[in-house]
Design a protein around this motif. Structure first.
Motif, short mmCIF file in Angstrom:
data_model
loop_
_atom_site.label_atom_id
_atom_site.label_comp_id
_atom_site.label_asym_id
_atom_site.label_seq_id
_atom_site.Cartn_x
_atom_site.Cartn_y
_atom_site.Cartn_z
N GLN A 285 87.47 46.14 30.01
CA GLN A 285 87.62 47.46 30.42
C GLN A 285 88.26 47.62 31.76
O GLN A 285 88.07 46.42 32.73
N MET B 144 82.59 54.91 34.53
CA MET B 144 83.29 53.80 33.59
C MET B 144 82.20 53.73 32.40
O MET B 144 81.16 53.98 32.24
N TYR B 145 82.77 53.26 31.26
CA TYR B 145 82.02 53.15 30.04
C TYR B 145 80.84 52.07 30.25
O TYR B 145 81.01 51.01 30.92
N ASP C 260 89.50 50.65 34.77
CA ASP C 260 89.13 51.99 35.43
C ASP C 260 90.39 52.89 35.19
O ASP C 260 90.45 54.11 34.59
N GLU D 101 89.23 54.04 31.32
CA GLU D 101 88.64 55.45 31.56
C GLU D 101 89.87 56.38 31.67
O GLU D 101 89.65 57.65 31.63
N PRO E 185 90.59 61.59 32.94
CA PRO E 185 89.53 60.48 33.15
C PRO E 185 88.24 60.79 33.06
O PRO E 185 87.86 61.73 33.33
N ASP E 186 87.24 59.69 32.77
CA ASP E 186 85.93 59.71 32.57
C ASP E 186 85.25 60.66 31.69
O ASP E 186 83.82 60.77 31.55
#
Length: 268
Positions: free
Chosen positions: A22, A1-2, A24, A49, A66-67
């Motif tokens: 935010q 996650m950020y 996921d 994400e 993602p990520d």
């Protein structure tokens, strides 16, 4: 996650990005931003994400990973008499391109009108801006970004490696995503403030023009669904972010991004 605390440490804005929500995973940050639009202040940022259904121009889909990358939407509620999407595309494109060039001075990030960001003639970012209406009255705009940041090149499909890349591949550096997000939002607020206060985007247009990959080029323009094309020469963008060209008769035309797609000779 950020790391939202890290973004807050980097960011230096009055309102853009001061509220960040935010997730996921989302189908789309755009869809989520629309669903919460009425309850959020101007400048709210929706981060995810991963997103499974990010649509860009003409219904095309931007494949998400993602990520590693950045997927965000900014909720905007300007008090304007008219909402020209080209102005918001210009603000967003200039903000992303300038932020990347400021963070990585050894690369040459460019803008392909109306809303693609390129490094070494390969796409790293697509931008989508959409008006939010209520009872056929414009209430604001959602500006959305999908940026390839730390994605390893091996995960980019072979059939698009000639046209797509990511910042990490081109710089050979792991990118601080939170710092990049903060830098983009700061640039965005600067150009958006000009729109709010003066109803102009002069500074964003100057940045866009300076980093334009099409200025001075011969290009082909095609209307969606049509097979025929015609050639024009790009001179610049105008004060609203529309493309200025000379046609084969030497006459100037102003082109709207909603009406055409572009083909041009890409250097390698």
């Amino acid at each position: 996650m950020y790391d939202l605390n890290k973004i807050k440490e980097y960011i230096d804005t009055k309102y853009i990005g001061q509220t960040i929500i935010q997730f996921d995973e989302l189908n789309s940050t755009v869809v989520k931003a629309k669903s919460i639009f009425a309850t959020c202040p101007d400048g709210t940022v929706v981060l995810s994400e991963n997103q499974s259904k990010f649509k860009i121009r003409f219904g095309r889909e931007w494949v998400s990973y993602p990520d590693e990358n950045i997927y965000l939407s900014i909720i905007l509620k300007p008090a304007l008499e008219d909402y020209k999407i080209s102005k918001f595309e210009t603000i967003a494109s200039s903000s992303v391109c300038e932020a990347i060039n400021c963070m990585f001075q050894d690369i040459d990030c460019k803008i392909k009108w109306p809303n693609d960001i390129l490094i070494n003639f390969k796409k790293i970012c697509s931008i989508s801006c959409e008006i939010v209406n209520k009872k056929n009255i414009a209430e604001g705009v959602i500006a959305s970004l999908g940026i390839n940041v730390n994605l390893d090149s091996e995960y980019i499909d072979e059939d698009i490696k000639q046209i797509a890349t990511c910042i990490k591949t081109e710089t050979e550096l792991e990118v601080d995503r939170e710092k990049l997000i903060a830098c983009i939002l700061k640039k965005f607020e600067t150009y958006y403030d000009e729109l709010l206060n003066f109803n102009t985007i002069v500074n964003a247009v100057d940045i866009f023009s300076n980093y334009s990959i099409l200025r001075g080029k011969d290009i082909e323009i095609v209307k969606p669904g049509k097979k025929t094309s015609r050639k024009v020469n790009v001179t610049d963008i105008d004060c609203d972010g529309w493309l200025m060209v000379l046609n084969d008769k030497g006459n100037e035309e102003i082109l709207n991004s909603g009406d055409i797609s572009i083909r041009y000779e890409r250097k390698t």
